[in-house]
Design a protein around this motif. Structure first.
Motif, mmCIF file in Angstrom:
data_model
loop_
_atom_site.group_PDB
_atom_site.id
_atom_site.type_symbol
_atom_site.label_atom_id
_atom_site.label_comp_id
_atom_site.label_asym_id
_atom_site.label_seq_id
_atom_site.Cartn_x
_atom_site.Cartn_y
_atom_site.Cartn_z
ATOM 1 N N GLU A 92 23.575 45.477 59.935
ATOM 2 C CA GLU A 92 23.877 44.186 60.536
ATOM 3 C C GLU A 92 23.176 44.049 61.892
ATOM 4 O O GLU A 92 22.574 43.007 62.191
ATOM 5 N N ALA A 93 23.239 45.107 62.699
ATOM 6 C CA ALA A 93 22.613 45.070 64.025
ATOM 7 C C ALA A 93 21.097 44.930 63.918
ATOM 8 O O ALA A 93 20.478 44.171 64.674
ATOM 9 N N GLU A 94 20.488 45.649 62.983
ATOM 10 C CA GLU A 94 19.041 45.580 62.809
ATOM 11 C C GLU A 94 18.617 44.188 62.342
ATOM 12 O O GLU A 94 17.609 43.638 62.815
ATOM 13 N N ALA A 95 19.400 43.619 61.420
ATOM 14 C CA ALA A 95 19.089 42.274 60.924
ATOM 15 C C ALA A 95 19.190 41.249 62.048
ATOM 16 O O ALA A 95 18.316 40.384 62.200
ATOM 17 N N LEU A 96 20.238 41.351 62.859
ATOM 18 C CA LEU A 96 20.438 40.404 63.954
ATOM 19 C C LEU A 96 19.332 40.534 65.000
ATOM 20 O O LEU A 96 18.864 39.526 65.560
ATOM 21 N N LYS A 97 18.883 41.763 65.223
ATOM 22 C CA LYS A 97 17.791 41.997 66.171
ATOM 23 C C LYS A 97 16.531 41.270 65.716
ATOM 24 O O LYS A 97 15.870 40.577 66.510
ATOM 25 N N GLN A 98 16.192 41.413 64.427
ATOM 26 C CA GLN A 98 14.994 40.772 63.898
ATOM 27 C C GLN A 98 15.120 39.253 63.906
ATOM 28 O O GLN A 98 14.152 38.540 64.173
ATOM 29 N N ILE A 99 16.317 38.776 63.635
ATOM 30 C CA ILE A 99 16.562 37.330 63.631
ATOM 31 C C ILE A 99 16.340 36.747 65.030
ATOM 32 O O ILE A 99 15.691 35.705 65.188
ATOM 33 N N LYS A 100 16.843 37.429 66.024
ATOM 34 C CA LYS A 100 16.700 36.947 67.406
ATOM 35 C C LYS A 100 15.247 37.027 67.861
ATOM 36 O O LYS A 100 14.776 36.142 68.588
ATOM 37 N N GLU A 101 14.537 38.075 67.428
ATOM 38 C CA GLU A 101 13.129 38.205 67.791
ATOM 39 C C GLU A 101 12.309 37.041 67.246
ATOM 40 O O GLU A 101 11.325 36.609 67.860
ATOM 41 N N LYS A 102 12.708 36.513 66.089
ATOM 42 C CA LYS A 102 11.994 35.399 65.461
ATOM 43 C C LYS A 102 12.545 34.039 65.892
ATOM 44 O O LYS A 102 12.043 33.000 65.472
ATOM 45 N N GLY A 103 13.599 34.067 66.698
ATOM 46 C CA GLY A 103 14.182 32.822 67.174
ATOM 47 C C GLY A 103 15.007 32.081 66.152
ATOM 48 O O GLY A 103 15.365 30.906 66.352
ATOM 49 N N LEU A 104 15.341 32.751 65.063
ATOM 50 C CA LEU A 104 16.107 32.079 64.003
ATOM 51 C C LEU A 104 17.548 31.802 64.425
ATOM 52 O O LEU A 104 18.213 30.940 63.833
ATOM 53 N N ASP A 105 18.021 32.520 65.437
ATOM 54 C CA ASP A 105 19.394 32.289 65.907
ATOM 55 C C ASP A 105 19.523 30.974 66.651
ATOM 56 O O ASP A 105 20.639 30.542 66.972
ATOM 57 N N LYS A 106 18.384 30.335 66.939
ATOM 58 C CA LYS A 106 18.413 29.039 67.630
ATOM 59 C C LYS A 106 18.445 27.869 66.648
ATOM 60 O O LYS A 106 18.569 26.717 67.064
ATOM 61 N N GLN A 107 18.318 28.164 65.369
ATOM 62 C CA GLN A 107 18.347 27.099 64.369
ATOM 63 C C GLN A 107 19.751 26.497 64.288
ATOM 64 O O GLN A 107 20.749 27.211 64.447
ATOM 65 N N PRO A 108 19.830 25.179 64.033
ATOM 66 C CA PRO A 108 21.150 24.529 63.989
ATOM 67 C C PRO A 108 22.061 25.061 62.883
ATOM 68 O O PRO A 108 23.283 24.984 63.006
ATOM 69 N N ASN A 109 21.484 25.592 61.804
ATOM 70 C CA ASN A 109 22.309 26.094 60.702
ATOM 71 C C ASN A 109 22.470 27.613 60.757
ATOM 72 O O ASN A 109 22.804 28.245 59.765
ATOM 73 N N PHE A 110 22.232 28.212 61.942
ATOM 74 C CA PHE A 110 22.289 29.674 62.064
ATOM 75 C C PHE A 110 23.661 30.234 61.686
ATOM 76 O O PHE A 110 23.765 31.239 60.985
ATOM 77 N N LYS A 111 24.713 29.611 62.143
ATOM 78 C CA LYS A 111 26.056 30.156 61.912
ATOM 79 C C LYS A 111 26.336 30.323 60.425
ATOM 80 O O LYS A 111 26.837 31.371 59.984
ATOM 81 N N GLN A 112 26.022 29.296 59.634
ATOM 82 C CA GLN A 112 26.258 29.376 58.200
ATOM 83 C C GLN A 112 25.316 30.383 57.547
ATOM 84 O O GLN A 112 25.715 31.173 56.687
ATOM 85 N N ASN A 113 24.053 30.377 57.953
ATOM 86 C CA ASN A 113 23.095 31.329 57.395
ATOM 87 C C ASN A 113 23.492 32.763 57.685
ATOM 88 O O ASN A 113 23.364 33.643 56.833
ATOM 89 N N TRP A 114 23.966 33.000 58.888
ATOM 90 C CA TRP A 114 24.372 34.352 59.270
ATOM 91 C C TRP A 114 25.599 34.795 58.470
ATOM 92 O O TRP A 114 25.690 35.948 58.031
ATOM 93 N N ALA A 115 26.537 33.895 58.252
ATOM 94 C CA ALA A 115 27.708 34.218 57.440
ATOM 95 C C ALA A 115 27.296 34.579 56.017
ATOM 96 O O ALA A 115 27.814 35.532 55.422
ATOM 97 N N ASP A 116 26.353 33.806 55.476
ATOM 98 C CA ASP A 116 25.843 34.105 54.135
ATOM 99 C C ASP A 116 25.176 35.485 54.110
ATOM 100 O O ASP A 116 25.347 36.255 53.167
ATOM 101 N N TYR A 117 24.391 35.749 55.146
ATOM 102 C CA TYR A 117 23.673 37.024 55.189
ATOM 103 C C TYR A 117 24.645 38.199 55.303
ATOM 104 O O TYR A 117 24.457 39.243 54.659
ATOM 105 N N GLN A 118 25.679 38.044 56.097
ATOM 106 C CA GLN A 118 26.696 39.093 56.211
ATOM 107 C C GLN A 118 27.367 39.351 54.859
ATOM 108 O O GLN A 118 27.638 40.500 54.498
#
Length: 292
Positions: A92-118
């Motif tokens: 989970e930590a590694e995935a979140l690190k890569q997501i933040k590096e790509k700026g995907l955590d700034k997307q408006p649908n990040f919360k739902q996408n992250w829940a799906d990924y978890q």
């Protein structure tokens, strides 16, 4: 894991849209699955299919079933506290690190996408846990291989050609032309009503085992089992208004690879079966209530 779960993981970061007027479709052990969940997954499937998959009741039911399976597995993974394990936390930590590096955590649908990924990570964690608890042994794999080798020993596989028409007169005309030594591809393009058949010259790309064909379709098996390469059925097979002419484009002996070459594939298949049986048990023991 099952193929559909792997596909879900691969697609999870595509743009997904939710419905503003979500309604509960089904509850799984008290947890609601909303129409918004089905809607965004349906849109995702259609986007990835490049127009090959259309929306409709069948797609919606398929997605609903997938969401039920996902919820069953996620609930069981949490019951087993797999979300607290070091392996899960590290992934989970590694995935979140890569997501933040790509700026995907700034997307408006990040919360739902992250829940799906978890959820996807939890499903993988459950699959890994299950295989550790019920490992497939080499002896089991060897036994499965022996059954396959025995089943297909000295048997054939065929590549079929097909002419499909709903006109009996066209079927008879096609057979007449084949008897006059005209090329099967030319006759198929002329008489078959299937666009795919026309494009492929009537030839089905994949080979099929004659043994498997016997189990799957007795009528077709009886029609082609005695034919040699280049021969065809002299009488159309009928299914209602449909007339089918079958042609043997190629026929060859099945060569079963050595055990070492099949071991990994067989092991994965047997592990998938272990997971499938476990999920079936979860479903039988769950309280699944469709919306009224």
């Amino acid at each position: 894991m099952k193929k559909q779960n792997k596909v879900m993981l691969a697609a999870v970061w595509l743009a997904l849209s939710g419905s503003l007027s979500a309604a509960t479709v089904v509850t799984v052990n008290g947890v609601k699955i909303d129409s918004s969940d089905v809607e965004r997954r349906a849109q995702n499937v259609q986007t990835n299919s490049n127009g090959q998959v259309s929306d409709g009741p069948q797609l919606r039911q398929y997605i609903t079933n997938e969401l039920i399976t996902e919820q069953l597995v996620v609930q069981e993974a949490k019951r087993l506290k797999l979300d607290k394990s070091d392996d899960y936390k590290n992934a989970e930590a590694e995935a979140l690190k890569q997501i933040k590096e790509k700026g995907l955590d700034k997307q408006p649908n990040f919360k739902q996408n992250w829940a799906d990924y978890q959820n996807g990570l939890l499903m993988m964690a459950y699959a890994n846990h299950l295989i550790k608890q019920k490992p497939v042994t080499e002896q089991q794999v060897q036994a499965q291989y022996n059954q396959i080798k025995s089943r297909y020993h000295n048997t054939d596989e065929v590549q079929l050609g097909e002419i499909v028409t709903n006109k009996a007169a066209d079927a008879e005309a096609a057979i007449k032309e084949l008897n006059s030594k005209k090329k099967f591809a030319d006759v198929a393009k002329k008489y078959s009503m299937s666009p795919n058949t026309k494009n492929q010259g009537g030839i089905v790309p994949d080979y099929v085992s004659v043994v498997d064909l016997k189990d799957a379709n007795t009528l077709v098996h009886q029609a082609v089992s005695g034919l040699s390469k280049g021969q065809f059925t002299k009488t159309p097979l009928k299914d209602g208004d449909v007339n089918l002419i079958l042609y043997i484009n190629d026929k060859r002996k099945i060569s079963v690879p050595e055990f070492a070459k099949m071991k990994e594939q067989l092991t994965r298949g047997m592990e998938d079966e272990v997971l499938s049986q476990a999920i079936d048990t979860l479903g039988k023991n769950a309280k699944i209530v469709p919306a009224k």
